[in-house]
Design a protein around this motif. Structure first.
Motif, mmCIF file in Angstrom:
data_model
loop_
_atom_site.group_PDB
_atom_site.id
_atom_site.type_symbol
_atom_site.label_atom_id
_atom_site.label_comp_id
_atom_site.label_asym_id
_atom_site.label_seq_id
_atom_site.Cartn_x
_atom_site.Cartn_y
_atom_site.Cartn_z
ATOM 1 N N ARG A 111 2.865 5.432 -9.103
ATOM 2 C CA ARG A 111 3.699 4.286 -8.742
ATOM 3 C C ARG A 111 3.223 3.008 -9.429
ATOM 4 N NH1 ARG A 111 7.815 6.008 -5.252
ATOM 5 N NH2 ARG A 111 7.689 8.272 -5.468
ATOM 6 N N VAL A 112 2.085 3.044 -10.077
ATOM 7 C CA VAL A 112 1.606 1.955 -10.920
ATOM 8 C C VAL A 112 1.942 2.314 -12.365
ATOM 9 C CG1 VAL A 112 -0.376 0.623 -11.707
ATOM 10 C CG2 VAL A 112 -0.259 1.421 -9.328
ATOM 11 N N PRO A 113 2.735 1.527 -13.067
ATOM 12 C CA PRO A 113 3.108 1.893 -14.437
ATOM 13 C C PRO A 113 1.878 2.154 -15.303
ATOM 14 C CG PRO A 113 4.351 -0.028 -13.700
ATOM 15 C CD PRO A 113 3.315 0.236 -12.661
ATOM 16 N N GLY A 114 1.782 3.355 -15.864
ATOM 17 C CA GLY A 114 0.644 3.727 -16.683
ATOM 18 C C GLY A 114 -0.610 4.021 -15.893
ATOM 19 N N PRO A 154 0.811 -1.224 0.000
ATOM 20 C CA PRO A 154 0.000 0.000 0.000
ATOM 21 C C PRO A 154 0.842 1.271 0.000
ATOM 22 C CG PRO A 154 -0.765 -1.540 1.676
ATOM 23 C CD PRO A 154 0.530 -2.074 1.178
ATOM 24 N N GLN A 155 1.961 1.249 0.720
ATOM 25 C CA GLN A 155 2.868 2.387 0.783
ATOM 26 C C GLN A 155 4.210 1.998 0.177
ATOM 27 O OE1 GLN A 155 0.394 4.924 1.889
ATOM 28 N NE2 GLN A 155 2.314 5.696 2.775
ATOM 29 N N ALA A 166 16.485 7.728 3.304
ATOM 30 C CA ALA A 166 15.331 8.535 2.873
ATOM 31 C C ALA A 166 14.067 7.796 3.286
ATOM 32 C CB ALA A 166 15.376 8.759 1.356
ATOM 33 N N PRO A 167 13.623 7.951 4.536
ATOM 34 C CA PRO A 167 12.525 7.122 5.054
ATOM 35 C C PRO A 167 11.121 7.523 4.612
ATOM 36 C CG PRO A 167 13.344 8.603 6.741
ATOM 37 C CD PRO A 167 14.263 8.777 5.566
ATOM 38 N N ALA A 168 10.953 8.668 3.973
ATOM 39 C CA ALA A 168 9.606 9.137 3.624
ATOM 40 C C ALA A 168 8.895 8.155 2.703
ATOM 41 C CB ALA A 168 9.690 10.510 2.958
ATOM 42 N N GLU A 169 7.567 7.997 2.911
ATOM 43 C CA GLU A 169 6.765 7.094 2.099
ATOM 44 C C GLU A 169 5.608 7.838 1.455
ATOM 45 O OE1 GLU A 169 5.476 3.859 4.562
ATOM 46 O OE2 GLU A 169 7.398 2.818 4.390
ATOM 47 N N VAL A 170 5.063 7.237 0.395
ATOM 48 C CA VAL A 170 3.901 7.788 -0.301
ATOM 49 C C VAL A 170 2.978 6.623 -0.645
ATOM 50 C CG1 VAL A 170 5.195 9.729 -1.286
ATOM 51 C CG2 VAL A 170 5.023 7.571 -2.557
ATOM 52 N N PRO A 171 1.702 6.883 -0.939
ATOM 53 C CA PRO A 171 0.796 5.801 -1.365
ATOM 54 C C PRO A 171 1.268 5.193 -2.681
ATOM 55 C CG PRO A 171 -0.444 7.737 -0.682
ATOM 56 C CD PRO A 171 0.994 8.167 -0.762
ATOM 57 N N ALA A 172 1.070 3.905 -2.809
ATOM 58 C CA ALA A 172 1.536 3.205 -4.006
ATOM 59 C C ALA A 172 0.648 3.443 -5.219
ATOM 60 C CB ALA A 172 1.611 1.703 -3.732
ATOM 61 N N ALA A 202 12.662 -6.655 -3.596
ATOM 62 C CA ALA A 202 12.708 -5.226 -3.292
ATOM 63 C C ALA A 202 11.324 -4.590 -3.427
ATOM 64 C CB ALA A 202 13.714 -4.529 -4.210
ATOM 65 N N VAL A 203 10.567 -4.985 -4.438
ATOM 66 C CA VAL A 203 9.200 -4.483 -4.594
ATOM 67 C C VAL A 203 8.363 -4.868 -3.373
ATOM 68 C CG1 VAL A 203 7.080 -4.728 -5.944
ATOM 69 C CG2 VAL A 203 9.274 -4.406 -7.118
ATOM 70 N N GLU A 204 8.550 -6.087 -2.897
ATOM 71 C CA GLU A 204 7.796 -6.538 -1.717
ATOM 72 C C GLU A 204 8.196 -5.790 -0.456
ATOM 73 O OE1 GLU A 204 8.740 -10.655 -1.782
ATOM 74 O OE2 GLU A 204 7.210 -11.167 -3.294
#
Length: 614
Positions: free
Chosen positions: A593-596, A263-264, A583-589, A295-297
């Motif tokens: 962050r989803v290709p296209g 999710p993040q 760089a610990p900051a996170e954003v919604p996926a 890494a994606v996981e």
């Protein structure tokens, strides 16, 4: 008959050693690592042995068992080796031959033969995993052959070390060439002197060698040694299957963005630069081994550069083009995700150019575009670069130029070069198992990748070997430049994670450590178990190997090793903790962050066209 076969091998060995002075590491790589020289004899052996094995297997076995009835057979066999090798004088040759005779008396005594029979004689003095099968000891003839060979190998290597009037670089090259040739002449590599092969030949009535010759002919047709079962793996079906899309493309590379599964995600994306001498999917093998998938996981937005295998359209590519390509990939990621900085990874030679890229950005005042840099088995100081330095004198660089076709170096030459560095494992192991024993190839994803050769622009390859490996210019401030910007590694202030493999034969850990001497910013060094590939591709679920850390030591590699703390398993979790700390900051996926996902450019599905091209 046995004597005829041994004589045939002795003649082949002498022919292989004739003209040894002209052989160089590049020549060996060009010739495919020597199996082609072996093949000329294999045809004769098959013709001589197959009818005998099929018609009278018991007679063949009896002929072998009675071989010692004429000691001149095996003495002549080894004596032929001694007379073919370039010993400094006849006295040295005779002394070493006398040592062999003493060894033979000792070995025969263990079998109740000769003057040492019945005495308390030690076990066979030399051990080697190539001769671990009990059949090498069951009959005295094979014990004599392999022990004599090991004695010869020790003697020749010692002569190289003791030779006077040779500069260190030439001595190292000579030692490498001699070791390569000695490996090729192992009695395990010839049907007539390998008891395991002979027994298989008898059991199969000659069919094993026939099958092996089919394998030889197939490899000669493709111009490359086969190491993994053909057709067992398909890129995009079995390998490189992590979901993603190609989002950017140039004539030199494609850029793949992988789909998030958490999710993040970390706000700063990760751009990976794999070696351009190999396919990128070394970091995206089967799902269980894929660094990309892992890494994606972990909540990382991963982008992967897929370099194009060179063809005539890339003949003009130089050092500058690879630096510009890396900068371009960084800029594409920053713009696509609207972030100030990205994480980066450079593997092997792409780590070398990543260091140059960071230096260029730092000189331009743009170093803050990279939040962190991770180096997998990468070198910038090539003084301790190991055995690949044996390929970079002027003569061999000229020979490499001669291999170029349409401005490109065929990747099969490069594959042979790397195979030669571990010839016993990556060449002769397959000669014995697949050529001599006629065994089927194993399905092994890593070896499939190893054989998936990539072509290189010849001009760029030559400059890389000359300027970096031979002249070591990258560590001299402002001696090299890229895209019009002088390179000074001392300007790099980016936080760096440096990983080396303890048993790496391509980028020795002592050489990888040298990067720490040229950085202005903070760095951490991690030593992984295993080597250049398995030391990197070691997923936590495998529970294999180990790694070492020593955060308080900075003065030398030896000091690091002396007091390092060992940890079981994969170093990947250690690295992801370090990455998050930068760089610990996170954003919604969701979203970009989803290709296209929001109408961004998508060219095609991963793994893309470039990785499929020959």
């Amino acid at each position: 008959m046995f004597g005829a076969m041994v004589k045939l091998q002795a003649e082949a060995a002498e022919a292989m050693l004739a003209g040894m002075a002209s052989l160089t590491p590049v020549a060996l790589a060009r010739d495919g690592g020597i199996p082609a020289a072996w093949n000329a004899m294999a045809d004769q052996l098959a013709a001589a042995w197959q009818p005998q094995a099929a018609a009278d297997p018991a007679g063949l076995r009896d002929a072998l068992g009675g071989a010692l009835a004429d000691p001149g057979q095996w003495r002549g066999f080894v004596d032929g080796w001694y007379r073919a090798l370039p010993f400094p004088d006849d006295a040295t040759r005779e002394r070493l031959l006398a040592d062999s005779l003493q060894l033979w008396d000792s070995i025969l005594g263990q079998y109740g033969i000769g003057p040492e029979a019945g005495r308390d004689v030690p076990e066979l003095p030399r051990r080697d995993r190539r001769f671990a099968d009990p059949r090498w000891r069951d009959q005295p003839v094979f014990a004599l052959i392999h022990q004599s060979y090991l004695l010869l190998a020790d003697q020749v290597n010692a002569l190289v070390e003791q030779a006077e009037g040779i500069d260190p670089a030439h001595r190292q090259q000579l030692a490498f060439t001699m070791r390569t040739l000695i490996d090729a002449l192992s009695p395990a590599n010839f049907p007539a002197t390998n008891p395991v092969v002979l027994e298989r030949l008898v059991q199969t009535r000659g069919e094993s060698l026939v099958t092996g010759l089919r394998h030889v002919l197939s490899d000669l047709a493709r111009g490359q040694l086969t190491q993994s079962a053909p057709g067992a793996f398909v890129v995009g079906r079995d390998l490189a299957t992590t979901p993603g899309k190609v989002i950017h493309e140039t004539r030199l590379f494609q850029l793949i963005q992988y789909s998030p599964v958490t999710p993040q995600v970390l706000a700063a994306p990760l751009v990976i630069f794999p070696p351009w001498i190999n396919r990128f999917y070394i970091l995206d093998l089967t799902p269980q081994k894929s660094f990309v998938r892992w890494a994606v996981e972990q909540g990382v937005t991963v982008l992967m550069v897929s370099w194009k295998s060179a063809d005539a359209s890339l003949a003009d590519v130089t050092w500058d083009d690879y630096i510009r390509a890396q900068i371009e990939a960084i800029e594409v990621a920053r713009a696509r995700f609207k972030v100030p900085a990205v994480h980066t990874i450079g593997y092997c030679v792409a780590g070398t150019t990543l260091a140059a890229t960071l230096a260029v950005l730092a000189r331009r005042g743009e170093g803050d575009k990279v939040a962190s840099a991770t180096f997998f088995t990468a070198q910038v100081d090539f003084e301790l670069a190991g055995e690949l330095r044996n390929f970079i004198d002027d003569t061999q660089l000229a020979m490499i130029d001669g291999l170029a076709r349409e401005g490109c170096i065929d990747g099969r030459y490069l594959a042979s070069t790397f195979n030669l560095l571990r010839g016993q494992d990556l060449i002769w192991n397959y000669v014995v198992n697949n050529y001599l024993l006629g065994e089927d190839y194993r399905a092994f994803d890593l070896l499939h990748w190893n054989g998936d050769a990539t072509n290189l622009p010849a001009r760029w390859h030559r400059d890389y070997l000359r300027d970096l490996y031979r002249d070591n210019l990258l560590v001299e401030p402002d001696r090299l430049s890229a895209d019009g910007t002088p390179i000074d590694l001392r300007r790099i202030a980016t936080p760096c994670f440096i990983q080396a493999g303890r048993e790496d034969h391509i980028a020795p850990p002592q050489s990888v450590w040298r990067l720490t001497d040229h950085l202005a910013g903070p760095w951490t060094f991690t030593l992984a178990g295993s080597g250049h590939i398995a030391g990197v591709v070691n997923p936590p679920a495998a529970r294999k190997y180990q790694y070492w850390t020593n955060p308080g030591v900075t003065e030398s590699y030896d000091a690091f090793v002396a007091t390092a703390e060992e940890h079981a398993g994969s170093w990947w979790p250690h690295w992801i903790a370090w990455l998050r700390a930068q760089a610990p900051a996170e954003v919604p996926a969701k979203g970009k962050r989803v290709p296209g996902g929001r109408g961004d450019t998508v060219i095609e599905e991963a793994p893309g066209r470039y990785v499929m091209q020959p």
